[in-house]
Design a protein around this motif. Sequence first.
Motif, PDB file in Angstrom:
ATOM      1  N   LEU A  63       0.824  -1.208   0.000  1.00 37.19           N
ATOM      2  CA  LEU A  63       0.000   0.000   0.000  1.00 37.19           C
ATOM      3  C   LEU A  63       0.858   1.258   0.000  1.00 37.19           C
ATOM      4  O   LEU A  63       0.500   2.255  -0.631  1.00 37.19           O
ATOM      5  N   SER A  64       2.004   1.228   0.674  1.00 41.56           N
ATOM      6  CA  SER A  64       2.911   2.381   0.657  1.00 41.56           C
ATOM      7  C   SER A  64       3.386   2.673  -0.755  1.00 41.56           C
ATOM      8  O   SER A  64       3.424   3.833  -1.187  1.00 41.56           O
ATOM      9  N   GLN A  65       3.729   1.619  -1.492  1.00 39.26           N
ATOM     10  CA  GLN A  65       4.183   1.791  -2.875  1.00 39.26           C
ATOM     11  C   GLN A  65       3.061   2.328  -3.757  1.00 39.26           C
ATOM     12  O   GLN A  65       3.284   3.195  -4.603  1.00 39.26           O
ATOM     13  N   LEU A  66       1.846   1.833  -3.558  1.00 37.86           N
ATOM     14  CA  LEU A  66       0.699   2.312  -4.326  1.00 37.86           C
ATOM     15  C   LEU A  66       0.445   3.792  -4.038  1.00 37.86           C
ATOM     16  O   LEU A  66       0.239   4.583  -4.958  1.00 37.86           O
ATOM     17  N   CYS A  67       0.502   4.174  -2.774  1.00 38.91           N
ATOM     18  CA  CYS A  67       0.295   5.578  -2.399  1.00 38.91           C
ATOM     19  C   CYS A  67       1.372   6.472  -2.998  1.00 38.91           C
ATOM     20  O   CYS A  67       1.072   7.547  -3.527  1.00 38.91           O
ATOM     21  N   GLU A  68       2.614   6.049  -2.910  1.00 34.87           N
ATOM     22  CA  GLU A  68       3.719   6.855  -3.443  1.00 34.87           C
ATOM     23  C   GLU A  68       3.596   7.016  -4.954  1.00 34.87           C
ATOM     24  O   GLU A  68       3.763   8.120  -5.482  1.00 34.87           O
ATOM     25  N   LYS A  69       3.295   5.957  -5.657  1.00 34.92           N
ATOM     26  CA  LYS A  69       3.138   6.024  -7.118  1.00 34.92           C
ATOM     27  C   LYS A  69       1.981   6.949  -7.491  1.00 34.92           C
ATOM     28  O   LYS A  69       2.085   7.752  -8.418  1.00 34.92           O
ATOM     29  N   THR A  70       0.889   6.863  -6.761  1.00 30.10           N
ATOM     30  CA  THR A  70      -0.271   7.710  -7.036  1.00 30.10           C
ATOM     31  C   THR A  70       0.073   9.172  -6.813  1.00 30.10           C
ATOM     32  O   THR A  70      -0.279  10.031  -7.627  1.00 30.10           O
ATOM     33  N   ARG A  71       0.776   9.483  -5.737  1.00 27.78           N
ATOM     34  CA  ARG A  71       1.182  10.869  -5.473  1.00 27.78           C
ATOM     35  C   ARG A  71       2.136  11.371  -6.550  1.00 27.78           C
ATOM     36  O   ARG A  71       2.028  12.510  -6.995  1.00 27.78           O
ATOM     37  N   GLN A  72       3.085  10.539  -6.971  1.00 23.63           N
ATOM     38  CA  GLN A  72       4.013  10.938  -8.033  1.00 23.63           C
ATOM     39  C   GLN A  72       3.260  11.256  -9.322  1.00 23.63           C
ATOM     40  O   GLN A  72       3.562  12.242  -9.999  1.00 23.63           O
ATOM     41  N   SER A  92       2.358  27.298  -3.120  1.00 18.53           N
ATOM     42  CA  SER A  92       1.247  26.813  -2.284  1.00 18.53           C
ATOM     43  C   SER A  92       0.812  25.403  -2.681  1.00 18.53           C
ATOM     44  O   SER A  92      -0.374  25.080  -2.645  1.00 18.53           O
ATOM     45  N   PHE A  93       1.774  24.563  -3.036  1.00 21.03           N
ATOM     46  CA  PHE A  93       1.490  23.188  -3.459  1.00 21.03           C
ATOM     47  C   PHE A  93       0.958  22.360  -2.293  1.00 21.03           C
ATOM     48  O   PHE A  93       1.454  22.449  -1.168  1.00 21.03           O
ATOM     49  N   ARG A  94      -0.054  21.528  -2.578  1.00 18.08           N
ATOM     50  CA  ARG A  94      -0.646  20.650  -1.566  1.00 18.08           C
ATOM     51  C   ARG A  94      -1.120  19.344  -2.204  1.00 18.08           C
ATOM     52  O   ARG A  94      -1.328  19.270  -3.410  1.00 18.08           O
ATOM     53  N   TYR A  95      -1.297  18.336  -1.354  1.00 22.59           N
ATOM     54  CA  TYR A  95      -1.969  17.090  -1.734  1.00 22.59           C
ATOM     55  C   TYR A  95      -3.274  16.998  -0.955  1.00 22.59           C
ATOM     56  O   TYR A  95      -3.369  17.480   0.179  1.00 22.59           O
ATOM     57  N   ASP A  96      -4.240  16.326  -1.524  1.00 20.64           N
ATOM     58  CA  ASP A  96      -5.472  15.993  -0.828  1.00 20.64           C
ATOM     59  C   ASP A  96      -5.867  14.599  -1.294  1.00 20.64           C
ATOM     60  O   ASP A  96      -5.560  14.216  -2.435  1.00 20.64           O
ATOM     61  N   ALA A  97      -6.512  13.843  -0.448  1.00 20.96           N
ATOM     62  CA  ALA A  97      -6.957  12.494  -0.816  1.00 20.96           C
ATOM     63  C   ALA A  97      -8.332  12.239  -0.228  1.00 20.96           C
ATOM     64  O   ALA A  97      -8.624  12.669   0.894  1.00 20.96           O
ATOM     65  N   ASN A  98      -9.150  11.564  -1.000  1.00 22.00           N
ATOM     66  CA  ASN A  98     -10.502  11.214  -0.562  1.00 22.00           C
ATOM     67  C   ASN A  98     -10.831   9.810  -1.015  1.00 22.00           C
ATOM     68  O   ASN A  98     -10.490   9.424  -2.139  1.00 22.00           O
ATOM     69  N   GLU A  99     -11.497   9.078  -0.156  1.00 27.83           N
ATOM     70  CA  GLU A  99     -11.980   7.765  -0.550  1.00 27.83           C
ATOM     71  C   GLU A  99     -13.317   7.971  -1.252  1.00 27.83           C
ATOM     72  O   GLU A  99     -14.259   8.513  -0.681  1.00 27.83           O
ATOM     73  N   LEU A 100     -13.395   7.555  -2.521  1.00 28.02           N
ATOM     74  CA  LEU A 100     -14.614   7.725  -3.309  1.00 28.02           C
ATOM     75  C   LEU A 100     -15.601   6.598  -3.060  1.00 28.02           C
ATOM     76  O   LEU A 100     -16.806   6.803  -3.083  1.00 28.02           O
TER      77      LEU A 100
END
Length: 119
Positions: A63-72, A92-100
Amino acid sequence: MSAYPPPPIAFDPTMITTALELPGYRIVRNLGVVRGIVVRSRSIFGTFGAGLQTILGGNITILSQLCEKTRQDAFAMMAQHAAEHGANAVISFRYDANELMQGVTEVLAYGTAVIVERI
């Protein structure tokens, strides 16, 4: 993983910052908000493998690898969007994540596209 490779990062990633300014540069034009959005789900194999890792405890590397790849991927898409607008920096760069839905997550990378020049 994605069937399509992420776009290449459009400009120097050191010109993307979470800060409101880039030291040594001044903002000469604000081009507005830019973003990169990736929606991912885990494969059945990834879900099974992650389930096994949770039994053992510790870092769930699948899951860590999946998260990192998705963020990249989201980061690269945002940089591409900024370049398409003519920017040479993002502030002002940011990340946001939501479970759909169960097992499906959206990751959003966003910031303000600007044109800067060296002071």
